[in-house]
Design a protein around this motif. Structure first.
Motif, PDB file in Angstrom:
ATOM      1  N   GLN A  54       0.707  -1.321   0.057  1.00  0.00           N
ATOM      2  CA  GLN A  54      -0.194   0.075   0.032  1.00  0.00           C
ATOM      3  C   GLN A  54       1.056   1.079  -0.225  1.00  0.00           C
ATOM      4  N   ALA A  55       1.854   1.311   1.056  1.00  0.00           N
ATOM      5  CA  ALA A  55       2.632   2.473   1.094  1.00  0.00           C
ATOM      6  C   ALA A  55       3.327   2.736  -0.124  1.00  0.00           C
ATOM      7  N   PHE A  56       3.835   1.423  -0.752  1.00  0.00           N
ATOM      8  CA  PHE A  56       4.883   1.416  -1.888  1.00  0.00           C
ATOM      9  C   PHE A  56       4.103   2.009  -3.233  1.00  0.00           C
ATOM     10  N   ARG A  57       2.915   1.555  -3.372  1.00  0.00           N
ATOM     11  CA  ARG A  57       1.956   2.015  -4.523  1.00  0.00           C
ATOM     12  C   ARG A  57       1.640   3.574  -4.216  1.00  0.00           C
ATOM     13  N   ALA A  58       1.393   4.012  -2.906  1.00  0.00           N
ATOM     14  CA  ALA A  58       1.220   5.332  -2.737  1.00  0.00           C
ATOM     15  C   ALA A  58       2.313   6.541  -3.264  1.00  0.00           C
ATOM     16  N   ALA A  59       3.397   6.069  -3.461  1.00  0.00           N
ATOM     17  CA  ALA A  59       4.595   6.798  -3.721  1.00  0.00           C
ATOM     18  C   ALA A  59       4.630   6.435  -5.155  1.00  0.00           C
ATOM     19  N   SER A  60       5.574   7.375  -5.763  1.00  0.00           N
ATOM     20  CA  SER A  60       5.789   7.310  -7.290  1.00  0.00           C
ATOM     21  C   SER A  60       7.386   7.453  -7.663  1.00  0.00           C
ATOM     22  N   GLY A  61       7.974   7.039  -8.655  1.00  0.00           N
ATOM     23  CA  GLY A  61       9.116   7.139  -9.284  1.00  0.00           C
ATOM     24  C   GLY A  61       9.897   5.860  -9.746  1.00  0.00           C
ATOM     25  N   PRO A  62      10.940   5.740 -10.129  1.00  0.00           N
ATOM     26  CA  PRO A  62      11.576   4.444 -10.627  1.00  0.00           C
ATOM     27  C   PRO A  62      11.596   3.559  -9.515  1.00  0.00           C
ATOM     28  N   VAL A  63      11.700   2.324  -9.730  1.00  0.00           N
ATOM     29  CA  VAL A  63      11.788   1.441  -8.649  1.00  0.00           C
ATOM     30  C   VAL A  63      12.985   0.376  -8.862  1.00  0.00           C
ATOM     31  N   ALA A  64      13.817   0.294  -7.855  1.00  0.00           N
ATOM     32  CA  ALA A  64      14.943  -0.761  -7.691  1.00  0.00           C
ATOM     33  C   ALA A  64      14.416  -1.653  -6.835  1.00  0.00           C
ATOM     34  N   GLY A  65      14.661  -2.912  -7.190  1.00  0.00           N
ATOM     35  CA  GLY A  65      13.973  -4.293  -6.694  1.00  0.00           C
ATOM     36  C   GLY A  65      15.217  -5.302  -6.067  1.00  0.00           C
ATOM     37  N   TYR A  66      15.217  -5.635  -4.924  1.00  0.00           N
ATOM     38  CA  TYR A  66      15.739  -6.693  -4.397  1.00  0.00           C
ATOM     39  C   TYR A  66      15.013  -7.736  -4.154  1.00  0.00           C
ATOM     40  N   CYS A  67      15.373  -9.005  -4.543  1.00  0.00           N
ATOM     41  CA  CYS A  67      14.759 -10.309  -4.164  1.00  0.00           C
ATOM     42  C   CYS A  67      15.417 -11.231  -3.851  1.00  0.00           C
ATOM     43  N   GLY A  68      15.540 -11.720  -2.319  1.00  0.00           N
ATOM     44  CA  GLY A  68      16.342 -12.582  -1.815  1.00  0.00           C
ATOM     45  C   GLY A  68      16.653 -12.346  -0.720  1.00  0.00           C
ATOM     46  N   SER A  69      17.418 -13.268   0.264  1.00  0.00           N
ATOM     47  CA  SER A  69      17.777 -13.341   1.594  1.00  0.00           C
ATOM     48  C   SER A  69      18.315 -11.959   2.034  1.00  0.00           C
ATOM     49  N   LEU A  70      18.268 -11.815   3.548  1.00  0.00           N
ATOM     50  CA  LEU A  70      18.956 -10.602   3.819  1.00  0.00           C
ATOM     51  C   LEU A  70      19.919 -10.995   5.143  1.00  0.00           C
ATOM     52  N   ALA A  71      20.976 -11.200   4.815  1.00  0.00           N
ATOM     53  CA  ALA A  71      21.949 -11.323   5.829  1.00  0.00           C
ATOM     54  C   ALA A  71      23.488 -10.533   5.837  1.00  0.00           C
ATOM     55  N   ARG A  72      24.196 -11.057   6.542  1.00  0.00           N
ATOM     56  CA  ARG A  72      25.604 -10.377   6.555  1.00  0.00           C
ATOM     57  C   ARG A  72      26.031  -9.828   5.544  1.00  0.00           C
ATOM     58  N   TRP A  73      25.931 -10.383   4.329  1.00  0.00           N
ATOM     59  CA  TRP A  73      26.585 -10.431   3.003  1.00  0.00           C
ATOM     60  C   TRP A  73      25.685  -9.093   2.524  1.00  0.00           C
ATOM     61  N   PHE A  74      24.511  -8.832   3.023  1.00  0.00           N
ATOM     62  CA  PHE A  74      23.943  -7.538   2.397  1.00  0.00           C
ATOM     63  C   PHE A  74      24.325  -6.400   2.929  1.00  0.00           C
ATOM     64  N   ASP A  75      24.705  -5.268   1.878  1.00  0.00           N
ATOM     65  CA  ASP A  75      25.174  -4.137   2.440  1.00  0.00           C
ATOM     66  C   ASP A  75      24.113  -3.205   2.690  1.00  0.00           C
ATOM     67  N   PHE A  76      23.768  -2.982   3.936  1.00  0.00           N
ATOM     68  CA  PHE A  76      22.563  -2.359   4.160  1.00  0.00           C
ATOM     69  C   PHE A  76      23.047  -0.914   4.461  1.00  0.00           C
ATOM     70  N   ASP A  77      24.227  -0.412   4.699  1.00  0.00           N
ATOM     71  CA  ASP A  77      24.964   0.870   4.710  1.00  0.00           C
ATOM     72  C   ASP A  77      24.790   1.322   3.199  1.00  0.00           C
ATOM     73  N   LEU A  78      25.154   0.606   2.179  1.00  0.00           N
ATOM     74  CA  LEU A  78      25.472   0.940   0.848  1.00  0.00           C
ATOM     75  C   LEU A  78      23.685   1.391   0.416  1.00  0.00           C
ATOM     76  N   LEU A  79      22.800   0.291   0.758  1.00  0.00           N
ATOM     77  CA  LEU A  79      21.296   0.473   0.414  1.00  0.00           C
ATOM     78  C   LEU A  79      20.868   2.204   0.941  1.00  0.00           C
ATOM     79  N   GLY A  80      21.114   2.257   2.172  1.00  0.00           N
ATOM     80  CA  GLY A  80      20.858   3.202   2.859  1.00  0.00           C
ATOM     81  C   GLY A  80      21.271   4.671   2.003  1.00  0.00           C
ATOM     82  N   ASN A  81      22.627   4.650   1.801  1.00  0.00           N
ATOM     83  CA  ASN A  81      23.159   5.913   1.307  1.00  0.00           C
ATOM     84  C   ASN A  81      22.791   5.934  -0.190  1.00  0.00           C
ATOM     85  N   VAL A  82      22.488   5.198  -0.973  1.00  0.00           N
ATOM     86  CA  VAL A  82      22.222   5.142  -2.252  1.00  0.00           C
ATOM     87  C   VAL A  82      20.506   5.715  -2.204  1.00  0.00           C
TER      88      VAL A  82
END
Length: 389
Positions: free
Chosen positions: A200-228
């Motif tokens: 619901q919140a996603f659809r209420a916003a607009s703009g291009p979409v970058a999508g990640y589909c997979g497991s979230l664990a220590r190998w995922f760079d959360f800092d990079l995601l936040g900065n981007v």
């Protein structure tokens, strides 16, 4: 002659039913090209299908029956259950497996020791999918399994070129067998997506979409995601998948206004979610573990026709429509470039054509070509296998 006893305390009626199931699976194996056994790995009923699931399905398409051992998982099975045509989940006394006419055993480092649960006559594939350090199992067990299988497996396969290079000196015949994709799943043109309140919140916003589909664990760079995400406030970042550990559950990146983590979704529904995405996203941390990485999701992004931006790792080289970037600024710029590519129908068609060649069925056929000396036999004419006594 009476019903053979079992190690588990079950009634005679249950024991007879279990042995009848063994006969049932054995008959099916004889009606097919043979029987492939996957020792205990991960459960069948999980949100994110992995390499063992895809290989099992591809083997059935190629004419084999499959036993997928779930003794270490939560699948509600006792004995054998045909979950899909020619795929039998198994959970029960191990001695039942000894009586199956197994044609091939497909192992990973954490379950090589389960080769002893079935006939020793079956050739064995040792499939190296990552470095030992990645797996949350007893290290000494993993090292013993790896050493034995590297020496004695009839076929050794590696999921990435980097892993292949690591073992080619010990096994000059090691086969490069990367991940792949079930391309038919991503042919969702015009099919309406199921309703999902979490969007619901996603659809209420607009703009291009970058999508990640997979497991979230220590190998995922959360800092990079936040900065981007901060660098691209007009973009939406759709994050689909379960947390495998606590490394990112409370990370502030997942609370940013343009980041939408919705948790795991059933695997058959993933292609519909990919229809919401403009660009695929693989922001992984740059450590030694990534050297041998071969992300299954990369193939799925391309099958969906999505240009993808990844952090640098060797196996990402040479894919069409894949851009690499390391810093937040370069990653954001690459996303903008990938979005332009996504608007080009010729680029989208090129990515889908590439994925069509990278099927799981093609991977199984490659493995079977290399196993032909061990599988094309009748009775005593079978050539000797490498398996140690």
């Amino acid at each position: 002659m009476g019903t053979p006893s079992l190690s588990l305390p079950v009634s005679p009626e249950v024991a007879r039913a279990l042995w009848d199931q063994v006969a049932w699976v054995s008959r099916r194996a004889k009606e097919r090209r043979g029987l492939v056994y996957f020792p205990p790995t991960i459960g069948w009923d999980i949100p994110s299908f992995q390499r063992p699931h895809h290989l099992a399905r591809a083997f059935t398409i190629e004419g084999f029956a499959v036993v997928f051992d779930c003794r270490n998982a939560r699948d509600p099975v006792f004995g054998f259950k045909e979950i899909e045509p020619d795929i039998f989940l198994f959970k029960g006394p191990a001695e039942l497996l000894k009586e199956l006419p197994v044609t091939l055993v497909w192992c990973f480092v954490y379950n090589v020791h389960h080769r002893l649960d079935v006939t020793p006559k079956a050739p064995l594939v040792y499939d190296i999918i990552d470095t030992i350090e990645v797996f949350p199992y007893d290290r000494s067990l993993l090292e013993r399994n790896h050493a034995w299988a590297l020496q004695w497996a009839d076929l050794v396969t590696c999921v990435s070129r980097a892993l292949q290079e690591d073992f080619v000196e010990q096994r000059p015949d090691v086969l490069y067998l990367p991940n792949a994709v079930e391309t038919w799943r991503f042919e969702t043109y015009g099919v309406p997506m199921p309703e999902d309140p979490a969007l619901q919140a996603f659809r209420a916003a607009s703009g291009p979409v970058a999508g990640y589909c997979g497991s979230l664990a220590r190998w995922f760079d959360f800092d990079l995601l936040g900065n981007v995400a901060k660098n691209l406030p007009d973009w939406r970042f759709l994050i689909i998948g379960p947390h495998l550990d606590d490394s990112g559950r409370q990370h502030p990146a997942l609370g940013q206004p343009n980041v939408f983590p919705i948790g795991p979704r059933p695997y058959p529904s993933i292609p519909f979610y990919m229809e919401l995405v403009d660009v695929g996203l693989l922001p992984f941390r740059g450590d030694e573990v990534l050297r041998g990485l071969s992300p299954l999701k990369l193939y799925e992004y391309l099958a969906a026709g999505k240009p993808t931006v990844v952090t640098p790792f060797p196996e990402a080289q040479g894919f069409p429509g894949v851009l690499t970037a390391g810093s937040p600024a370069s990653f954001a710029a690459a996303l903008e470039k990938a979005a332009d590519m996504a608007r080009n129908p010729e680029v989208v068609a090129q990515l889908r054509r590439f994925a069509q060649r990278e099927s799981w069925l093609a991977r199984v056929r490659t493995a079977l070509d290399h196993l032909e000396p061990y599988l094309a036999f009748a009775g005593p004419t079978r050539p000797p296998v490498r398996n140690a006594p």
